[in-house]
Design a protein around this motif. Sequence first.
Motif, PDB file in Angstrom:
ATOM      1  N   VAL A 104       2.677  37.505  18.919  1.00  0.00           N
ATOM      2  CA  VAL A 104       3.825  37.286  19.970  1.00  0.00           C
ATOM      3  C   VAL A 104       5.087  36.698  19.402  1.00  0.00           C
TER       4      VAL A 104
ATOM      5  N   SER B  41       0.318  46.771  28.834  1.00  0.00           N
ATOM      6  CA  SER B  41      -0.984  47.723  29.225  1.00  0.00           C
ATOM      7  C   SER B  41      -2.141  47.070  28.437  1.00  0.00           C
TER       8      SER B  41
ATOM      9  N   ILE C 288       3.978  58.654  25.073  1.00  0.00           N
ATOM     10  CA  ILE C 288       4.566  59.872  23.914  1.00  0.00           C
ATOM     11  C   ILE C 288       3.433  60.341  23.312  1.00  0.00           C
TER      12      ILE C 288
ATOM     13  N   ARG D  61      -4.605  32.228  22.877  1.00  0.00           N
ATOM     14  CA  ARG D  61      -4.792  31.251  21.876  1.00  0.00           C
ATOM     15  C   ARG D  61      -3.329  30.468  21.466  1.00  0.00           C
ATOM     16  N   SER D  62      -2.399  31.203  21.273  1.00  0.00           N
ATOM     17  CA  SER D  62      -1.244  30.784  20.761  1.00  0.00           C
ATOM     18  C   SER D  62      -0.393  29.871  21.729  1.00  0.00           C
TER      19      SER D  62
ATOM     20  N   TYR E 186       6.631  43.301  21.755  1.00  0.00           N
ATOM     21  CA  TYR E 186       7.476  43.824  20.714  1.00  0.00           C
ATOM     22  C   TYR E 186       8.408  44.777  21.236  1.00  0.00           C
TER      23      TYR E 186
ATOM     24  N   GLU F 115       3.566  51.925  29.305  1.00  0.00           N
ATOM     25  CA  GLU F 115       3.248  51.111  30.446  1.00  0.00           C
ATOM     26  C   GLU F 115       3.200  49.386  29.957  1.00  0.00           C
TER      27      GLU F 115
HETATM   28  C1  LIG Z   1      -8.297  39.280  22.470  1.00  0.00           C
HETATM   29  C2  LIG Z   1      -6.832  39.171  22.092  1.00  0.00           C
HETATM   30  C3  LIG Z   1      -6.131  38.114  22.318  1.00  0.00           C
HETATM   31  C4  LIG Z   1      -4.931  37.856  21.827  1.00  0.00           C
HETATM   32  N1  LIG Z   1      -4.536  36.841  21.928  1.00  0.00           N
HETATM   33  C5  LIG Z   1      -3.137  36.600  21.315  1.00  0.00           C
HETATM   34  C6  LIG Z   1      -2.345  35.271  21.582  1.00  0.00           C
HETATM   35  O1  LIG Z   1      -2.881  34.245  22.466  1.00  0.00           O
HETATM   36  N2  LIG Z   1      -1.114  35.104  20.997  1.00  0.00           N
HETATM   37  C7  LIG Z   1      -0.523  36.213  20.316  1.00  0.00           C
HETATM   38  O2  LIG Z   1       0.607  35.859  19.847  1.00  0.00           O
HETATM   39  N3  LIG Z   1      -1.225  37.473  20.189  1.00  0.00           N
HETATM   40  C8  LIG Z   1      -2.612  37.416  20.542  1.00  0.00           C
HETATM   41  N4  LIG Z   1      -3.019  38.464  20.484  1.00  0.00           N
HETATM   42  C9  LIG Z   1      -2.648  39.717  19.369  1.00  0.00           C
HETATM   43  C10 LIG Z   1      -1.580  40.495  20.505  1.00  0.00           C
HETATM   44  O3  LIG Z   1      -2.218  41.670  20.612  1.00  0.00           O
HETATM   45  C11 LIG Z   1      -0.401  40.943  19.776  1.00  0.00           C
HETATM   46  O4  LIG Z   1       0.402  39.685  19.518  1.00  0.00           O
HETATM   47  C12 LIG Z   1       0.704  41.532  20.717  1.00  0.00           C
HETATM   48  O5  LIG Z   1      -0.050  42.480  21.643  1.00  0.00           O
HETATM   49  C13 LIG Z   1       1.511  42.481  20.059  1.00  0.00           C
HETATM   50  O6  LIG Z   1       2.453  43.217  20.478  1.00  0.00           O
HETATM   51  P1  LIG Z   1       2.932  44.616  20.548  1.00  0.00           P
HETATM   52  O7  LIG Z   1       3.997  44.732  21.526  1.00  0.00           O
HETATM   53  O8  LIG Z   1       2.965  44.776  18.971  1.00  0.00           O
HETATM   54  O9  LIG Z   1       1.761  45.470  21.171  1.00  0.00           O
HETATM   55  P2  LIG Z   1       0.821  45.503  22.653  1.00  0.00           P
HETATM   56  O10 LIG Z   1       1.081  44.465  23.349  1.00  0.00           O
HETATM   57  O11 LIG Z   1      -0.492  46.260  22.450  1.00  0.00           O
HETATM   58  O12 LIG Z   1       1.965  46.670  23.250  1.00  0.00           O
HETATM   59  C14 LIG Z   1       1.474  48.147  23.029  1.00  0.00           C
HETATM   60  C15 LIG Z   1       2.446  48.799  23.843  1.00  0.00           C
HETATM   61  O13 LIG Z   1       2.419  50.231  23.519  1.00  0.00           O
HETATM   62  C16 LIG Z   1       2.349  51.166  24.300  1.00  0.00           C
HETATM   63  N5  LIG Z   1       1.830  52.338  24.084  1.00  0.00           N
HETATM   64  C17 LIG Z   1       0.933  52.814  23.052  1.00  0.00           C
HETATM   65  N6  LIG Z   1       0.774  53.935  22.554  1.00  0.00           N
HETATM   66  C18 LIG Z   1       1.663  54.586  23.433  1.00  0.00           C
HETATM   67  C19 LIG Z   1       2.391  55.888  23.442  1.00  0.00           C
HETATM   68  N7  LIG Z   1       1.793  56.999  22.961  1.00  0.00           N
HETATM   69  N8  LIG Z   1       3.499  56.027  24.283  1.00  0.00           N
HETATM   70  C20 LIG Z   1       4.275  55.122  24.859  1.00  0.00           C
HETATM   71  N9  LIG Z   1       3.611  53.823  24.680  1.00  0.00           N
HETATM   72  C21 LIG Z   1       2.477  53.626  24.095  1.00  0.00           C
HETATM   73  C22 LIG Z   1       1.240  50.477  25.306  1.00  0.00           C
HETATM   74  O14 LIG Z   1       1.125  50.827  26.700  1.00  0.00           O
HETATM   75  C23 LIG Z   1       1.938  48.941  25.236  1.00  0.00           C
HETATM   76  O15 LIG Z   1       2.803  48.936  26.184  1.00  0.00           O
HETATM   77  C24 LIG Z   1      -4.165  38.999  20.980  1.00  0.00           C
HETATM   78  C25 LIG Z   1      -5.371  40.097  20.588  1.00  0.00           C
HETATM   79  C26 LIG Z   1      -6.314  40.182  21.143  1.00  0.00           C
HETATM   80  C27 LIG Z   1      -7.027  41.491  21.079  1.00  0.00           C
END
Ligand SMILES: Cc1cc2nc3c(=O)[nH]c(=O)nc-3n(C[C@H](O)[C@H](O)[C@H](O)COP(=O)(O)OP(=O)(O)OC[C@H]3O[C@@H](n4cnc5c(N)ncnc54)[C@H](O)[C@@H]3O)c2cc1C
Length: 396
Positions: free
Chosen positions: A372, A38, A108, A51-52, A14, A35
């Motif tokens: 995602v 991460s 942050i 899975r997606s 995101y 990161e």
């Molecule tokens: C086991 C598992 C399998 C999954 N498989 C799928 C799949 O196949 N397909 C799918 O669509 N979704 C899947 N998901 C869901 C997936 O987690 C989300 O779709 C996706 O990670 C959302 O992205 P995001 O950017 O919101 O969060 P994240 O990918 O969690 O990214 C968060 C970011 O924020 C950063 N961050 C956090 N705190 C701070 C801070 N204080 N300061 C600076 N940076 C920070 C982290 O370092 C990271 O870069 C799965 C989830 C799990 C648990």
Amino acid sequence: MSACDVAIVGAGPYGLSAAAHLKAADGLDVRVFGEPMSFWEKHMPKGMLLRSPLEGSHLSDPTGALSLQAYAAAKENPLTAPFPLHRFTDYGRWFQNQVAPDLDSRKIDRVEKNGSGFQLTLEDGENLKARRVVIAAGIMPFAWHPQEFRSLPSSLASHASAHTDLSRFSGKRVAVIGGGQSALESAALLNEMGAEVEVLVRTPIVRWLWRSPWVHTCRPIARMLYAPPDVGQAGISHLVARPNLFRRLPRLVQNRLAVRAIRPAGAAWLKPRCQHFPITTGRAVISTATFGDRVILKLRDGSERHVDHVLLATGYRVDISRYPFLAVKLLSSIRQIGGYPQLDVGFESSVPGLHFLGAPAAWSFGPLSRFVAGSAFAARELTRKILRNAPNHAAS
Ligand SMILES: Cc1cc2nc3c(=O)[nH]c(=O)nc-3n(C[C@H](O)[C@H](O)[C@H](O)COP(=O)(O)OP(=O)(O)OC[C@H]3O[C@@H](n4cnc5c(N)ncnc54)[C@H](O)[C@@H]3O)c2cc1C
């Protein structure tokens, strides 16, 4: 103190998609923190497959030039489905290098209100002013530990997100708690790595995401029933894929559809790998005790299990008060429903200029935000909103 127009907290799917769209807009000073990828790199098991489907696993940029297909072409390595975790994290880093090569990987530590904008404190104490803040910090702080396991030490019971290398359980007896993809895939990996594993599921059955063979072979019918992100069942999937339509449904209907779209289930391709160990359904764990360096699990039917470790594949529960960086005063001014921020157009919270992307947006924009696949809609809507209100200089 330096200043920018938009600070993005988080560099997962995101945060990076938001960065791609916002940085493509002329005149905005956008900074991205965290990161890259991460959560995928440090909190999911090696050997995992997404899975997606491929169509639901692209990060988003304004022209679509950075799709999975473009990545595969650049790496001269064709896409395979289901898509392996290590290639997805590599895709995320490749994407980041192009859209945000200047990314700042520092964490942050604090976000607080400052006049009409915000002040951010970085992990090393540096401060930054931002006109707007986009929280895209994922679900890691929301890892759910059910009450009955909380008294166990982490050496005996741990959340699935605590592990990348399940081979450390080789030769051990492990109970996996949960009935969704994470539980089933972790159990399959544990079994393949030589652990003696049993999956314990509360519900009477395990759901598998089957589609009839005729849906697979007849593309027009598949398209009619399932929107490309493939979140939710036949038909519902089209509603879920249109968050602006979804959010206009009566709340009761939204809640019902959301529950159905995200209920625990395993991908069809995983089922053959789950034939080699017991999956016990309809049996909740009611109490736990330790016995030396083992755990005794007491189940609702009166039976017991003695194991070396309990792996909690018990999911995540959104509660933005668990984001450690949100200042108390700021947090208390965000309108919330059950831990979710109430968001409006452009994913903006009740605090003007503060946006939330990803799972925390699910109450307002539906279950697509948990995947995602929702990053394209979120990044576009966010950018539209910010550009509509953008003055042409950074905070001062
Ligand atoms: C086991 C598992 C399998 C999954 N498989 C799928 C799949 O196949 N397909 C799918 O669509 N979704 C899947 N998901 C869901 C997936 O987690 C989300 O779709 C996706 O990670 C959302 O992205 P995001 O950017 O919101 O969060 P994240 O990918 O969690 O990214 C968060 C970011 O924020 C950063 N961050 C956090 N705190 C701070 C801070 N204080 N300061 C600076 N940076 C920070 C982290 O370092 C990271 O870069 C799965 C989830 C799990 C648990």
